[in-house]
Each structure stands twice: as structure tokens, then as C-alpha cells.
Scaffold this motif. Structure first.
Motif, PDB file in Angstrom:
ATOM      1  N   VAL A 159       1.182  -1.265   0.441  1.00 24.63           N
ATOM      2  CA  VAL A 159      -0.097  -0.248   0.086  1.00 24.63           C
ATOM      3  C   VAL A 159       0.824   1.220   0.043  1.00 24.63           C
ATOM      4  O   VAL A 159       1.377   1.831   0.834  1.00 24.63           O
ATOM      5  CB  VAL A 159      -0.809  -0.434   1.289  1.00 24.63           C
ATOM      6  N   LEU A 160       0.629   2.453  -0.924  1.00 21.03           N
ATOM      7  CA  LEU A 160       0.831   3.699  -1.034  1.00 21.03           C
ATOM      8  C   LEU A 160       0.043   4.566  -0.836  1.00 21.03           C
ATOM      9  O   LEU A 160      -1.322   4.101  -0.832  1.00 21.03           O
ATOM     10  CB  LEU A 160       1.766   3.577  -2.466  1.00 21.03           C
ATOM     11  N   GLY A 161       0.542   5.272   0.451  1.00 19.64           N
ATOM     12  CA  GLY A 161       0.082   6.736   0.446  1.00 19.64           C
ATOM     13  C   GLY A 161       0.174   8.149   0.177  1.00 19.64           C
ATOM     14  O   GLY A 161       0.966   8.232   0.132  1.00 19.64           O
ATOM     15  N   TRP A 162      -0.569   8.905  -0.359  1.00 11.59           N
ATOM     16  CA  TRP A 162       0.049   9.876  -1.543  1.00 11.59           C
ATOM     17  C   TRP A 162      -1.002  10.742  -1.191  1.00 11.59           C
ATOM     18  O   TRP A 162      -2.535  11.343  -0.815  1.00 11.59           O
ATOM     19  CB  TRP A 162      -0.037  10.411  -2.525  1.00 11.59           C
ATOM     20  N   ALA A 163      -0.440  12.101  -0.094  1.00 14.29           N
ATOM     21  CA  ALA A 163      -1.403  13.177   1.009  1.00 14.29           C
ATOM     22  C   ALA A 163      -0.077  14.437   0.510  1.00 14.29           C
ATOM     23  O   ALA A 163       0.952  14.313  -0.378  1.00 14.29           O
ATOM     24  CB  ALA A 163      -1.250  13.363   1.750  1.00 14.29           C
ATOM     25  N   SER A 174       4.895   5.873   2.382  1.00 16.14           N
ATOM     26  CA  SER A 174       3.902   7.165   1.933  1.00 16.14           C
ATOM     27  C   SER A 174       4.832   8.734   0.904  1.00 16.14           C
ATOM     28  O   SER A 174       6.306   8.441   0.892  1.00 16.14           O
ATOM     29  CB  SER A 174       4.224   8.334   3.529  1.00 16.14           C
ATOM     30  N   PHE A 175       3.731   9.189   0.411  1.00 21.37           N
ATOM     31  CA  PHE A 175       4.878  10.002  -0.544  1.00 21.37           C
ATOM     32  C   PHE A 175       3.801  11.610  -0.555  1.00 21.37           C
ATOM     33  O   PHE A 175       2.617  11.184  -0.369  1.00 21.37           O
ATOM     34  CB  PHE A 175       4.339   9.647  -2.702  1.00 21.37           C
ATOM     35  N   ASN A 178       3.601  17.208  -4.939  1.00 20.10           N
ATOM     36  CA  ASN A 178       4.157  17.279  -6.501  1.00 20.10           C
ATOM     37  C   ASN A 178       5.510  16.442  -6.580  1.00 20.10           C
ATOM     38  O   ASN A 178       5.689  15.105  -7.591  1.00 20.10           O
ATOM     39  CB  ASN A 178       4.625  19.034  -7.084  1.00 20.10           C
ATOM     40  N   SER A 179       6.426  16.273  -4.669  1.00 14.46           N
ATOM     41  CA  SER A 179       7.849  15.656  -5.500  1.00 14.46           C
ATOM     42  C   SER A 179       8.000  14.121  -5.340  1.00 14.46           C
ATOM     43  O   SER A 179       8.153  13.122  -6.140  1.00 14.46           O
ATOM     44  CB  SER A 179       8.639  15.676  -4.878  1.00 14.46           C
ATOM     45  N   GLY A 180       6.727  13.696  -5.122  1.00 16.23           N
ATOM     46  CA  GLY A 180       6.146  12.097  -5.113  1.00 16.23           C
ATOM     47  C   GLY A 180       5.283  11.712  -5.599  1.00 16.23           C
ATOM     48  O   GLY A 180       5.020  10.910  -5.324  1.00 16.23           O
ATOM     49  N   PHE A 181       4.377  12.837  -6.830  1.00 16.08           N
ATOM     50  CA  PHE A 181       3.631  12.442  -7.048  1.00 16.08           C
ATOM     51  C   PHE A 181       3.614  11.750  -8.447  1.00 16.08           C
ATOM     52  O   PHE A 181       2.582  10.103  -8.707  1.00 16.08           O
ATOM     53  CB  PHE A 181       2.143  13.328  -7.910  1.00 16.08           C
ATOM     54  N   ASP A 182       4.434  11.463  -9.257  1.00 14.16           N
ATOM     55  CA  ASP A 182       4.537  10.776 -10.393  1.00 14.16           C
ATOM     56  C   ASP A 182       5.391   9.274  -9.946  1.00 14.16           C
ATOM     57  O   ASP A 182       4.853   8.273 -10.379  1.00 14.16           O
ATOM     58  CB  ASP A 182       5.517  11.092 -11.413  1.00 14.16           C
ATOM     59  N   THR A 183       5.866   8.944  -8.760  1.00 15.97           N
ATOM     60  CA  THR A 183       6.647   8.158  -8.512  1.00 15.97           C
ATOM     61  C   THR A 183       5.793   7.074  -8.022  1.00 15.97           C
ATOM     62  O   THR A 183       4.849   5.733  -8.425  1.00 15.97           O
ATOM     63  CB  THR A 183       7.767   7.974  -7.520  1.00 15.97           C
ATOM     64  N   PHE A 184       4.705   7.802  -7.143  1.00 13.29           N
ATOM     65  CA  PHE A 184       3.384   7.271  -6.450  1.00 13.29           C
ATOM     66  C   PHE A 184       2.406   6.644  -7.656  1.00 13.29           C
ATOM     67  O   PHE A 184       2.483   5.608  -7.200  1.00 13.29           O
ATOM     68  CB  PHE A 184       2.243   8.609  -5.463  1.00 13.29           C
ATOM     69  N   LEU A 185       1.934   6.533  -8.484  1.00  9.36           N
ATOM     70  CA  LEU A 185       1.176   7.199  -9.742  1.00  9.36           C
ATOM     71  C   LEU A 185       1.758   5.686 -10.766  1.00  9.36           C
ATOM     72  O   LEU A 185       1.275   4.594 -10.516  1.00  9.36           O
ATOM     73  CB  LEU A 185       0.790   8.082 -10.590  1.00  9.36           C
TER      74      LEU A 185
END
Length: 309
Positions: A159-163, A174-175, A178-185
Motif C-alpha cells: 500500500v502506497l499513500g499520497w497526500a 507515504s508520498f 508534487n515531488s512524490g506524485f509521479d512515483t506514486f502513480l
């Protein structure tokens, strides 16, 4: 004190009767029954029409029939001095948890294909990897999102989480921002949208979003319809960039007849039921919040005037 209740459909009388039983010292009045707007102290609402709330000159607080308050904030004539109280509670979390887990498992085990095979009497044994080889991404780690993320982790999913801010949740990577968004997706096989609706998150699931996802990934939207660009989703599914979508919320509700989603083989439509609030599930929490507001007690769910969430 007097409460105006704004909720549509056949549930209105049910809400009125239940709230009156919970608050016998108050008078509960349906929106269509109000004769004198000057006497209304509190509004308990879902999807109030623009300009409606400002018509009550002595209103002291607004109580949302739902965890989100975007349906109130979108009113450009909303009185800016009024606090708003969100609805939270065990039943709300339980229903959302049930829905998200159900549909993540449905996609993970490819049940739509199994059901299609039954229609053609085909013995089709679809082999899928176990949950620990599947990655689920949760967008939005508020109370509901965090709860679903941790339950999915306990089942065995990665499970990954983005906030927008850093969250520390056991079993969840946790991501942030904006800096973590692309990797999360790019890492997620199934993305679940549980974000609040704000100007920044409106239309977030668009063509650019889908391009950043894994080929053949799926989405689940249990947040708000305007998070999703519906036309871009249809294009992404047609190109097979996105395998499927499970949608519980839409830009226009009820979803209009003839909409492409209704009969699309790769889209499951559910009628905004992921965490549908009925009077029994939500009434007591709202009644308790009204009592606490009158007494001047702290309400954790209270949003001060001018704040979004």
C-alpha cells in the motif's frame, strides 16, 4: 431552538423523524416546511442550492450530512462568518472501508472476467498473484483514506499513500506533494481516490494523470465526481492504458441516462453508495455535535469560517 433539515428524496421524512427523536428539545423542520426563516438556528444539509443558506439571517452553524463540505463551500453566496461541522463516525468509516476493500479485491481477483466466463459457460481459471504482489495507491490520507490504507495493508497488499503533507502510517509507504506524485502513480496497480475536493484537486485524474500510471492499471473513485475528467478516462480505457474504472461519484448526479459509463464494459457504476449516510448511522453524531456547539464544547469536526478542510 430550531433546525432546518435539507436532504433530498424519500429519506427526508426519515431524517426528520429520527433527528426529532434524538433532539426532543429542538424543533426540526424540513426545508420545504419553513415559513419563517428568521427563527432558524442551525442547518443540517446535503447539497444545498446556491444562495439558500444565506436566506437564514440568524443561522449560527451549518452541519454537513457527509464527511466532505465541498457541497457547501461551492455556494458562492455562502455566508463567510458561519462555522461548518463535518460528519465523521464509526459507521461512516466502516461503510467506506467495506466498499474500498470489496472493489480492490474485485479488481485484484479479476471478478468481472470470471462473471463474464459464467455467462458463456466457460471454465476459466484466472490465476493472479497474491495480494503481496499487488500495489494499491490511496490518494488522500485523511481519516477515511488512512483507515482504508491500513486495512488493505493488513490484508497483504503493498500500500502506497499520497497526500499534500507527510503521513506516518504503519504498513503504508507515504508520498508527499508534487515531488512524490509521479512515483506514486507509476508504482500503483490500483489507485483509489479519497481526496477532498479543492481547487487543487479538481480534475486531478486527467490525461496527464493516466499517462503516468502503469499500463493496465485501474482506478476507483469514492471521493467526488469533479476529481475525474470523464472524457479523458474514456480515452485512456479505449487506448488500454487504463484497464478499468470503478466509479461511485460523478460530475452530475444522478448520472444521466445515456451516459457512456452506464454500458461501458470496463466501467462499474455505483450510485454514490460507498459511504451513504442514513439517519441511524449519522443522526446521533450530528445531534451530539449540535448539543456540543450549544454548550460551547470542543468539536473536532468543526471547520472554522474561511477554512476548507
Amino acid at each position: 431552538m430550531k433546525i432546518v433539515l435539507k436532504v433530498g428524496g424519500a429519506r427526508a421524512d426519515w431524517w426528520k423523524d429520527h433527528m426529532a427523536g434524538l433532539l426532543p428539545e429542538y424543533e426540526v423542520i424540513l426545508a420545504e416546511e419553513v415559513v419563517d426563516k428568521d427563527i432558524i438556528d442551525f442547518a443540517v444539509v446535503w447539497l444545498p442550492e446556491p444562495g439558500w443558506l444565506k436566506s437564514f439571517p440568524n443561522l449560527k452553524c451549518i452541519f454537513s450530512i457527509g464527511s466532505g463540505i465541498d457541497h457547501i463551500l461551492k455556494d458562492k453566496e455562502l455566508p463567510q462568518h458561519l462555522p461548518i461541522v463535518r460528519l465523521t463516525g464509526t459507521d461512516l468509516s466502516t461503510r467506506m472501508r467495506e466498499y474500498v476493500v470489496l472493489h480492490v479485491l474485485r479488481l485484484h481477483r479479476r471478478l468481472p472476467e470470471v462473471e463474464e466466463s459464467q455467462k458463456t459457460e466457460e471454465w476459466n481459471q484466472i490465476i493472479e498473484p497474491p495480494a503481496n504482489n499487488r500495489t494499491v495507491g490511496i490518494m488522500g490520507l485523511g481519516n477515511l483514506g488512512a483507515d482504508c490504507a491500513q486495512i488493505l495493508s493488513k490484508i497483504g497488499f503493498n500500500v502506497l499513500g499520497w497526500a499534500k503533507s507527510k503521513k506516518s502510517l504503519e504498513g503504508v509507504e507515504s508520498f508527499v506533494g508534487n515531488s512524490g506524485f509521479d512515483t506514486f502513480l507509476s508504482k500503483s496497480d490500483i489507485v483509489v481516490c479519497m481526496l477532498p475536493l479543492t481547487p487543487e484537486t479538481t480534475d486531478i485524474m486527467n490525461a496527464s494523470f493516466f499517462k503516468k500510471m502503469k499500463n493496465g492499471a485501474s482506478i476507483i473513485n469514492v471521493a467526488r465526481g469533479p476529481h475525474l475528467n470523464e472524457e479523458d478516462l474514456l480515452v485512456a480505457i479505449k487506448s488500454k492504458k487504463i484497464r478499468s474504472a470503478t466509479l461511485d461519484v460523478f460530475n452530475n448526479e444522478p448520472l444521466e441516462k445515456g451516459h457512456p459509463f452506464w454500458k461501458h464494459p470496463n466501467v462499474l457504476v455505483t450510485p454514490h453508495i460507498a459511504s451513504l449516510i442514513d439517519p441511524v448511522a449519522g443522526g446521533k453524531a450530528i445531534a451530539d455535535n449540535i448539543k456540543n456547539f450549544v454548550l460551547g464544547n470542543t468539536i473536532n469536526e468543526l471547520i472554522p469560517p474561511g477554512k476548507n478542510y
